[in-house]
Design an enzyme around this catalytic site. Structure first.
Site, PDB file in Angstrom:
ATOM      1  N   GLU A 248      -6.063  18.516   4.832  1.00 35.18           N
ATOM      2  CA  GLU A 248      -4.822  17.938   5.573  1.00 35.18           C
ATOM      3  C   GLU A 248      -3.929  19.057   6.325  1.00 35.18           C
ATOM      4  O   GLU A 248      -3.355  19.084   7.393  1.00 35.18           O
ATOM      5  CB  GLU A 248      -4.013  17.093   4.673  1.00 35.18           C
ATOM      6  CG  GLU A 248      -4.592  15.704   4.506  1.00 35.18           C
ATOM      7  CD  GLU A 248      -5.290  15.767   3.332  1.00 35.18           C
ATOM      8  OE1 GLU A 248      -5.562  17.034   2.536  1.00 35.18           O
ATOM      9  OE2 GLU A 248      -6.267  14.860   3.058  1.00 35.18           O
TER      10      GLU A 248
ATOM     11  N   HIS B 247      -2.574   4.492  -2.044  1.00 32.36           N
ATOM     12  CA  HIS B 247      -3.184   4.052  -0.646  1.00 32.36           C
ATOM     13  C   HIS B 247      -2.046   2.984  -0.251  1.00 32.36           C
ATOM     14  O   HIS B 247      -2.306   2.116   0.600  1.00 32.36           O
ATOM     15  CB  HIS B 247      -4.596   2.992  -1.042  1.00 32.36           C
ATOM     16  CG  HIS B 247      -5.738   3.902  -1.111  1.00 32.36           C
ATOM     17  ND1 HIS B 247      -5.962   4.232  -2.543  1.00 32.36           N
ATOM     18  CD2 HIS B 247      -6.542   4.418  -0.338  1.00 32.36           C
ATOM     19  CE1 HIS B 247      -6.944   5.143  -2.378  1.00 32.36           C
ATOM     20  NE2 HIS B 247      -7.361   5.197  -1.165  1.00 32.36           N
TER      21      HIS B 247
END
Lengths: 473, 382
Positions: B92, B187
């Site tokens: 990322e 999530h």
């Protein structure tokens, strides 16, 4: 330039310039530390605290080495200079180190594709007991995956991720370790827990998030953990466990334990910044940690060609000063031997080791993925058949007279029964008590959480229909 | 769900609101070609348009090549080529850092972070540590580097630190966020509050497919770096009539999506559908609720919220993210400053709890319709 370097006056000036740039004596001694290649105890050159003495010593070294070379015409090794970090020889040739070796790093294996032991193969012998347990656990792992996967498809589990194709990595690595070695998994290594004695019921409890789940129902399925078995709880974030493992390894070293830390990650995980941080720290801190990379060819839909352009992950070890090996991850004997040897080196020599286990992710990334969308079903099928870790190892185990068809069918029917019972029980078991939503955020719930629990309980009283009935209050 | 969103769509066409100047003057739904789309398809359409209209735009991130784990990037690589739409390595900080570099060279980089829960390694790139700083962990700036540096320390400060010689305004970071029913710790997160604390970036959260397409196009074309959170729960669930053409919805303009007189509710993203249901129930009990979609959290439209609270005298904010330090606190403090004498009751916040997002306990954690309804009633009856 060669001429310039040969003149002693300029040499003196160079030495002067570099020596005076050095800091404290401890810094100087660190840069003079000379390590022999392929490991051996580092030898520390004795360094005087007096900067002028150091300058003179350095000059002497330099001038004596350059004097040696004036007798031969070779242009390399004309002069050896101390830069921070150690001595390097100079070369007048402009030469870039190639981005890759001509040959890829070879892959260590003991068994061929058919499970026959290769001639001249070196491996750590495995007893009948261990071999049978290894094979049985590989079968158990595969069957557990089958049954949990089906349960998810039936809507009984919210999520699941299989380890198809990687059973040898899972079980053989665990078999080569001791129970005191601490494990920092990614999420595709439940076999290590299985080897250590985590029961099918315990796996099922976590997947169903019931009150017997050690994680207290807080995480998605396959996020196992067991402090009893020295297996740190899975977190879905990629590669975050790598630096953690290094710190844990350092602790084991400080405590003088006969144990190491072991951390697993995939080819995708090696791209994360945490991989770099962990490898570098491990090398500098001389931490007894095994980095086991499951290079299974895919990070969800991303093939390794989109992940890196190095010769896989094994070559990255050298960049950090870490000893490394590439292994056939679908060869249980090779995995066992590599991990066994790596562990010994890590603990005895206080060093990290990188193991790149080449394998293939036969299953989808998870139940949220359909991998036929980005790779061919033929490719998956080929790996499942031709390089199957179970069939290869079974052949070898049977060749020793340690296994049979009967043993196989007995095992499989026993596991199936156990699994179905484990699921039945796990599904029926009630969920953890509501107070476990608020516990463990801190060691003791602070005021804001105590207040919030009261508010939630009020809301439940007012609107019970909003809340699941299987969570006891 | 679809009918509620359809109501939002028609509402936009109706004139004559007290906040007429604030209403979005977008093209009327029924006069242009529209298609019934879900959220991921609307986002996909926006990305197609963005790449089509600007040849110097790029879309990349993990697994975007085959369409992405939520299908938002379907068809882009095939249509625009792998040089413009590509998979990145799993990293990322690399994705955002690389995106900043591309943007700084005058391109539009629309990067995807696979789940907002994984955005943290990129955080540092948002904020930059000054190079003269020593390795001193007592300094907050270095803690941020551990907490992902690209967004906070690089993107947010790129224009400012260079005296406007450089900027990375072409950067847009998209990430699915929010509860999905079974996402657990990693999530389901709503990290918007962390980013709202960073001057130099914008934070945008759409509530529906139609909004998402227009807001995403605005975000991509905005000359500032934007973090765009997409409510993953709505990717398939929300279906709405979405105009097929290229349109933009302005940033930093909140929208009154339901008018009322007794209490103002402010929210964003998927939470608005829950709040809408609470408003409907409250109406049955004679309470008239005004519902505002903030849309852009940074910089946020204080004027619209202030005008509404001056009318109603009451404010309730609801978000999934934990209540402590959540963005509701900023809204509450600001409105208190501006509307103190008009307030009939304390500002109410109905939010997620101060725990990691739990799996089995998710229903207890969430700010439900009934929790909101109870809070509406106690605020009105204060």
């Amino acid at each position: 330039m060669a001429q310039h370097l040969k003149s002693s006056k300029s040499t003196f000036l160079n030495v002067l310039r570099h020596s005076l740039a050095f800091g404290s004596p401890s810094h100087a001694s660190r840069h003079l530390r000379q390590k022999l290649p392929h490991g051996g105890p580092p030898s520390i050159k004795k360094v005087s605290p007096n900067p002028l003495t150091r300058l003179c010593n350095t000059m002497v070294d330099t001038l004596s080495s350059s004097h040696e070379d004036t007798n031969n015409e070779s242009f390399t090794n004309i002069q050896v200079m101390d830069f921070p970090g150690g001595k390097v020889s100079f070369t007048p040739e402009i030469h870039f180190i190639s981005e890759s070796n001509e040959e890829r790093v070879p892959c260590y294996r003991v068994l061929d594709d058919n499970g026959q032991q290769l001639p001249n193969s070196q491996f750590v012998p495995v007893s009948k007991e261990i071999a049978v347990k290894m094979y049985s656990d590989m079968v158990t792992l595969q069957m557990m995956d089958n049954i949990f996967y089906e349960a998810q498809r039936q809507g009984r589990l919210s999520f699941y991720a299989t380890a198809y194709g990687e059973e040898a990595i899972n079980i053989a690595s665990a078999a080569a370790l001791s129970p005191d070695d601490v494990i920092f998994p990614q999420y595709r290594e439940p076999g290590v827990l299985l080897w250590r004695g985590f029961t099918l019921q315990e796996f099922a409890n976590q997947c169903f998030g019931n009150k017997s789940d050690y994680g207290k129902g807080r995480q998605m399925p396959v996020h196992y953990g067991s402090n009893k078995l020295n297996y740190f709880t899975v977190s879905a974030t990629i590669a975050t466990q790598l630096p953690n493992a290094v710190g844990a390894a350092y602790s084991l070293k400080m405590d003088g334990k006969d144990a190491c830390a072991v951390t697993f990650f995939g080819d995708g995980g090696s791209s994360e910044g945490d991989f770099h941080a962990a490898m570098n720290f491990a090398a500098v801190m001389e931490a007894p940690v095994l980095f086991i990379c499951r290079n299974n060819g895919w990070a969800i839909s991303t093939p390794t060609s989109d992940q890196f352009r190095s010769d896989g992950v094994v070559v990255k070890g050298r960049a950090y000063g870490i000893r490394s090996i590439r292994v056939d991850g679908n060869d249980a004997l090779a995995m066992y031997s590599a991990v066994h040897e790596a562990r010994e080196m890590a603990i005895r020599e206080h060093r990290p080791i990188l193991i790149e286990a080449l394998t293939y992710r036969v299953g989808h990334h998870s139940t949220s993925d359909d991998s036929t969308r980005y790779r061919s079903a033929d490719e998956i099928e080929w790996w499942n058949k031709a390089r199957n870790p179970l069939s290869r190892f079974r052949t070898w185990v049977e060749s020793n007279g340690w296994w049979s068809d009967e043993a196989e069918s007995d095992l499989r029917s026993r596991i199936k029964k156990e699994m179905l019972e484990a699921i039945r029980v796990a599904e029926k078991t009630e969920k953890p008590n509501l107070n476990h939503m608020f516990s463990d955020v801190y060691d003791v719930p602070p005021l804001n959480l105590r207040e919030q629990e009261l508010l939630v309980r009020q809301a439940i009283k007012s609107h019970p229909q909003d809340y699941p009935s299987d969570v006891p209050l | 769900m679809a009918s509620l969103l359809g109501r939002f769509c028609r509402k936009l066409v109706v004139p004559g609101s007290a906040h007429g100047s604030r209403m979005i003057s977008t093209t009327a739904c029924d006069s242009e070609a529209v298609k019934s789309l879900n959220l991921y398809s609307a986002i996909n359409q926006a990305l197609h348009i963005a790449l089509e209209t600007d040849p110097r735009s790029y879309v990349f991130g993990e697994d975007v090549g085959f369409g992405g784990v939520f299908r938002c990037t379907t068809g882009l690589a095939e249509r625009f080529g792998k040089n413009r739409v590509f998979n990145t390595p799993l990293c990322e900080q690399g994705i955002v850092g690389f995106g900043i570099g591309l943007a700084a060279m005058g391109n539009r980089a629309v990067v995807e972070i696979q789940f907002a829960d994984y955005i943290y390694p990129a955080f540092d790139q948002v904020k930059r540590v000054f190079p003269t700083l020593e390795f001193d962990f007592s300094t907050a700036e270095f803690l941020i580097r551990g907490f992902n540096s690209q967004i906070v320390n690089e993107a947010a400060k790129f224009r400012y630190r260079s005296g406007n010689q450089f900027n990375c305004g072409g950067l847009t970071i998209r990430a699915p966020y929010g509860a999905v029913g079974h996402g657990g710790h990693y999530h389901s997160q709503s990290p918007e509050a962390f980013f709202c604390h960073v001057p130099g970036i914008k934070v945008v959260i759409p509530r529906s497919p139609r909004e998402a397409k227009g807001l995403l196009l605005s975000s991509i074309r905005d000359p500032n770096p934007v973090v765009f959170f997409e409510p993953k729960w709505l990717y398939r669930q929300a279906v709405e009539e979405v105009p097929e053409h290229d349109y933009m919805i302005p940033l930093s303009q909140a929208e009154v999506i339901r008018e009322g007189n007794d209490i103002t509710l402010v929210g964003w993203g998927a939470q608005l559908t829950v709040m809408e249901q609470a408003c409907l129930d409250a109406e049955k009990e004679g309470i008239s609720c005004e519902l505002i979609d903030l849309k852009t959290l940074l910089p946020w439209d204080k004027e619209t919220v202030e005008a509404s609270v001056k009318k109603t005298g009451r404010l309730l904010i609801s978000h999934e993210a934990p209540v402590t330090g959540g963005f509701g606190a900023e809204i509450s403090a600001t409105i208190l400053e501006r509307c103190f004498l008009k307030l009939e009751a304390p500002v109410s916040r109905v939010c997620g709890l101060d725990t990691p997002f739990p799996l089995v306990f998710e229903p207890f954690y969430m700010p439900t319709k009934n929790k909101i309804l109870d809070a509406i009633k106690s605020t009105v009856n204060y």
